[in-house]
Structure formats: C-alpha cells, structure tokens
Design a protein around this motif. Structure first.
Motif, mmCIF file in Angstrom:
data_model
loop_
_atom_site.group_PDB
_atom_site.id
_atom_site.type_symbol
_atom_site.label_atom_id
_atom_site.label_comp_id
_atom_site.label_asym_id
_atom_site.label_seq_id
_atom_site.Cartn_x
_atom_site.Cartn_y
_atom_site.Cartn_z
ATOM 1 N N UNK A 54 -5.178 12.598 4.482
ATOM 2 C CA UNK A 54 -4.454 11.385 4.823
ATOM 3 C C UNK A 54 -3.312 11.687 5.784
ATOM 4 N N UNK A 55 -3.008 10.741 6.681
ATOM 5 C CA UNK A 55 -1.850 10.922 7.559
ATOM 6 C C UNK A 55 -0.561 10.825 6.763
ATOM 7 N N UNK A 56 0.526 11.326 7.332
ATOM 8 C CA UNK A 56 1.806 11.291 6.644
ATOM 9 C C UNK A 56 2.327 9.862 6.556
ATOM 10 N N UNK A 57 2.836 9.490 5.370
ATOM 11 C CA UNK A 57 3.455 8.191 5.184
ATOM 12 C C UNK A 57 4.980 8.284 5.231
ATOM 13 N N UNK A 58 5.497 9.484 5.439
ATOM 14 C CA UNK A 58 6.944 9.680 5.530
ATOM 15 C C UNK A 58 7.354 9.584 6.999
ATOM 16 N N UNK A 59 8.226 8.636 7.310
ATOM 17 C CA UNK A 59 8.688 8.486 8.687
ATOM 18 C C UNK A 59 9.628 9.630 9.057
ATOM 19 N N UNK A 93 5.834 17.937 -0.645
ATOM 20 C CA UNK A 93 4.550 17.343 -1.041
ATOM 21 C C UNK A 93 4.705 16.195 -2.031
ATOM 22 N N UNK A 94 5.689 16.268 -2.942
ATOM 23 C CA UNK A 94 5.904 15.191 -3.897
ATOM 24 C C UNK A 94 6.462 13.949 -3.210
ATOM 25 N N UNK A 95 7.314 14.172 -2.244
ATOM 26 C CA UNK A 95 7.885 13.074 -1.457
ATOM 27 C C UNK A 95 6.782 12.365 -0.681
ATOM 28 N N UNK A 96 5.846 13.141 -0.149
ATOM 29 C CA UNK A 96 4.707 12.574 0.582
ATOM 30 C C UNK A 96 3.825 11.733 -0.339
ATOM 31 N N UNK A 97 3.568 12.228 -1.552
ATOM 32 C CA UNK A 97 2.761 11.470 -2.509
ATOM 33 C C UNK A 97 3.416 10.126 -2.830
ATOM 34 N N UNK A 98 4.724 10.161 -3.083
ATOM 35 C CA UNK A 98 5.431 8.925 -3.403
ATOM 36 C C UNK A 98 5.398 7.959 -2.232
ATOM 37 N N UNK A 99 5.521 8.484 -1.010
ATOM 38 C CA UNK A 99 5.492 7.624 0.183
ATOM 39 C C UNK A 99 4.145 6.929 0.313
ATOM 40 N N UNK A 100 3.059 7.648 0.012
ATOM 41 C CA UNK A 100 1.725 7.059 0.090
ATOM 42 C C UNK A 100 1.566 5.936 -0.928
ATOM 43 N N UNK A 101 2.067 6.155 -2.147
ATOM 44 C CA UNK A 101 1.967 5.141 -3.186
ATOM 45 C C UNK A 101 2.764 3.892 -2.810
ATOM 46 N N UNK A 102 4.000 4.091 -2.373
ATOM 47 C CA UNK A 102 4.894 2.973 -2.096
ATOM 48 C C UNK A 102 4.534 2.222 -0.828
ATOM 49 N N UNK A 103 3.786 2.849 0.065
ATOM 50 C CA UNK A 103 3.404 2.193 1.323
ATOM 51 C C UNK A 103 2.389 1.079 1.111
ATOM 52 N N UNK A 104 1.723 1.063 -0.047
ATOM 53 C CA UNK A 104 0.653 0.097 -0.302
ATOM 54 C C UNK A 104 1.168 -1.214 -0.884
#
Length: 464
Positions: A54-59, A93-104
């Motif tokens: 998946x692409x990065x969801x963290x700006x 990596x945990x920050x990235x996971x949270x960003x993916x969840x919250x982006x939806x």
C-alpha cells in the motif's frame, strides 16, 4: 483495590459517579511522555490495516507546506521526527498503520510527519515548542493511536441513558466518571464539561439525568468547584499495581506524574509468599495513606528487577523514611576504569565530578543504547578533543538515574554547563557543526595559560 469500586458524590442538584476498574497496570517511564502536536479536530477510525504494497497514508510536511496543509484539513496530527532517532524508527510502521485506518473515515483523519532535522524546518521546532523526538501525544501502537484520536473527537462527555449505554461506552478495565444532573445546562454542568474537556485524554466522561441508569454506589456531599480534585483523589488506588497488562496504564502514569513521595515494592508475583508481601505492603499503605505518599507494587518480570526486601521489613522501612533516617537509593552504572574515548562516559556516581563540578565547558548527552554509534556526537568530540577546556560526554538513561536538573522528553537530550556553572539545554541542530557552534556560543572564554620557569616569579614571554 477491588475491581468495580464505585463512588457517588453529590454536587448540589447534581451527582458525580466514579468507577475505577482493574489495578493491573504497566508503566514504561521512558516511553510515557512522548510529546505531540494536534493541530485541529473531527471524527473516528476503522479496523483495516495496510499491506506492505500500500502507498503511504502519512503526509510529508516541511516549512513550505505545513501552514497550507494544516488549514486544509479539519483534523490533522503532526509527528515531528528525526531520521537518527531510534524511537522515531520504531514508531514509523505503527504510525503508518494508524494513518491507513483513519484515512478511510468520512471525513478522513490525517496523520502527517515533519523531519525536524532538516535545516529548513528548524524554525518550526521553536514555533511548535518541540523539545525532543518523536513529538507525539498518543501511544506508539497503531491501535492506541486510533483509540486516543477517537477520544479527542466529538464532545468530551457522553450522554448515558441506560446500563446498556454504560456497557457500550465505557471499558470496565479503565476509569470513568459520570455526572448526574437535573438539566444539561447551567453553571454546574458547564464546570463539569470544562473538567471533562481538560481531562478527556486521561478518563472517560459521561453525563445523565437518570441515576437509575448507573451502577449503584455511595453518595456523599460534593462541591461543583472541586470536581477535578475529587477525580484526582478518587482515582488514586491505595496501591497502584505494575504488571505487563496495559489495561490500566493511566493509573501508573498518574503514579509517576504525582508530586507526592513514592514508595515502590518490586516482587515476583508468582512466588509462594507473594500474598504476604501484598498484605504487608497494603498495611503500610493504609498506615501512611494520609501522608501524601503514593504506593506502587510491581511485578519483577514487568520491572526487570530493582531491589529485594523481606515482608517484615516493609513497615519498619516506612518508619525509617518518615523519620528521615532512610538512605536514598541511586541507580548508577559502574564508573568506567578506562574512559579515553572522544565522547566520555559519565554515570550517576561520576556526574558531579565530571559535569557539575569539573570547572570545564561540558556537553552531556542523555542517551539510550543503540546498536549503531552516534557519529555526529563522536565527530564533534573528535573535532574538540584538543581543547582542554571542553568535554563531550554521554549518560545512559537506562542504567543511571537522570539528574533532576535535566528535563528529558526524548533521546538524545543534551545539556551544556559552562565552566562558570551556567546550565542550558541544547536546542540547536543535530549536525557536527551545530553542536560545535552551540558549545562555542555558550562556553566561557578559555583561560590564559602562562608558562613559568622553575625558580622564576615571572611568566616566560613568547617573543615573536
């Protein structure tokens, strides 16, 4: 403290209900205070996690786009980090996971990051009061980030109309406070909501007009202006318990954040005589409960071991403390026998001699051990090693008590003490040149060293 203890307090025409659950807790003191910058607010989270593809969801932000990006999003969290920071690397990596969840979610909750080590971003560190890396006021696991962001969204207190609402909104392993009011308006309700807003990150708040919708409890008189003090007092267990269970982590954080004196007993919870330790410790806590002393009972497996004591020594130990006869324990690594590297090693037991009383210009870095060396600090030390009036040193925070003069929000945290005794926290960049420039700016002028020939009262002049 028993699970499910509930207390009711009357607030004139209102009531305050507090339930505190489960005293099995965990505290990681060095991880407990990561800072953060929350820029504004909106709504909640999902359960999906990103795959490696998946692409990065963290700006990614910097000085050129942070203002525009922040103004564009109704809610955004910014992590200030540095590439060399070990904690930042673990968080990524945990920050990235949270960003993916919250982006939806609609609207999405945006997580962003900004490299505080870049020169173009240095002014932002002062602007946003960044004192260490990573700067983030939420837990470091993805689920924790999501949960805490949810708590920051919407009203600070949830309306409760039934026992089913209590079950749906409140986790029985945590502390919650519910106010009972005749109307959701007026001075009393406003004061309660203000306290809920202030403490929403620490507790779950609710409000109701129907006391029958709440678990039973004891009722006492209570003044509306003392809500915060009541919560602080009522949520403190007689003995806070430290284990690997994170369920009531906030209780342990409150224990260490309290200004009260602290008593800690670390034992093996699986030992045959654990109940004897527990009973004796609760007895001591009961005797001194009004003396502004907080008690913590910790499992050795969770605390990695610290000291040993017998059950019959607990109450006498407290008496020694109260009479001022108890000698304090200081954690210190051994003073190294050989200390000739460019970056000197200081420990708690050598800190006074090598830093505070050295008469030199000293830079001390409070660090945690990393598998790789710290090349920037090493390079600065090498560049200044021929200057007899400058010392660069490091203190391992995991093996030594950090002095109270140092405020440590992240690693490394550096302090400089001039030869004349002026103490300042390092607040510059993290390159070799930055460190050297900071030392030269804050150091005292080098003394004049004059050579004197034996038997002569006059210094030998160097004639050119």
């Amino acid at each position: 403290m028993a699970t499910g203890v509930r207390t009711w307090l009357a607030i004139a025409s209102a009531y305050l209900v507090l339930s505190s659950f489960a005293v099995s807790c965990r505290a990681e003191a060095e991880e407990a205070a990561p800072a953060a910058t929350i820029i504004t607010t909106t709504t909640a989270a999902a359960d999906d996690t990103p795959s490696a593809e998946d692409p990065s969801f963290v700006l990614t932000l910097d000085s050129s786009n942070i203002s525009e990006t922040v103004s564009k999003h109704p809610f955004i969290v910014v992590e200030f980090y540095a590439p060399w920071c070990g904690h930042c690397q673990q968080l990524a990596p945990e920050y990235e996971k949270a960003a993916a969840v919250l982006s939806k979610h609609d609207p999405p909750i945006v997580l962003a990051k900004l490299d505080g080590n870049e020169d173009v971003n240095k002014e932002l560190l002062t602007q946003y009061n960044i004192g260490g890396f990573p700067t983030l006021k939420v837990p470091r696991e993805a689920d924790g980030i999501v949960e805490n962001l949810k708590k920051l969204l919407g009203p600070p207190s949830t309306e409760v109309n039934s026992l089913e609402d209590v079950a749906n909104h409140f986790d029985e392993k945590k502390v919650y406070i519910v106010g009972v009011f005749s109307e959701f308006s007026g001075d009393e309700f406003d004061k309660y909501m203000n306290v809920a807003e202030k403490l929403r990150s620490d507790y779950n708040f609710g409000h109701t007009k129907n006391a029958k919708s709440l678990p039973k409890g004891d009722t006492n008189d209570f003044h509306p202006d003392a809500v915060e003090k009541f919560i602080e007092r009522a949520t403190k267990p007689l003995v806070t318990v430290l284990t690997k269970d994170p369920a009531t982590h906030p209780l342990v954080i409150n224990f260490f954040n309290s200004e009260n004196s602290k008593a800690l007993l670390l034992v093996n919870f699986s030992t045959e005589n654990f109940e004897a330790y527990k009973s004796a410790y609760h007895t001591a806590a009961g005797i001194y409960t009004e003396k502004e002393i907080n008690f913590l009972l910790g499992d050795l497996e969770a605390s990695e071991g610290a000291f040993e004591v017998e059950p019959d020594q607990i109450v006498p130990w407290m008496k020694e403390y109260m009479t001022g006869n108890l000698q304090s324990f200081t954690k210190s690594a051994p003073i190294p026998e050989v200390n000739n590297e460019p970056v000197k090693v200081v420990v708690t037991n050598s800190l006074q001699d090598m830093f505070f009383n050295s008469g030199k210009n000293d830079l001390c870095a409070v660090v945690r051990p990393l598998p790789e060396p710290r090349p920037v600090l090493e390079a600065a030390a090498v560049a200044l090693q021929d200057d007899p009036d400058v010392v660069i040193a490091k203190l391992d925070a995991t093996a030594n008590d950090v002095p109270s003069d140092f405020e440590v929000a992240g690693y490394p945290t550096m302090y400089f003490r001039s030869a004349s005794g002026k103490l300042v926290q390092y607040d510059s960049g993290r390159s070799k040149e930055d460190i050297i420039a900071f030392i030269q700016k804050h150091r005292d002028p080098a003394p004049v060293h004059s050579a004197v020939e034996p038997g002569s009262a006059e210094p030998v002049k160097d004639e050119l």
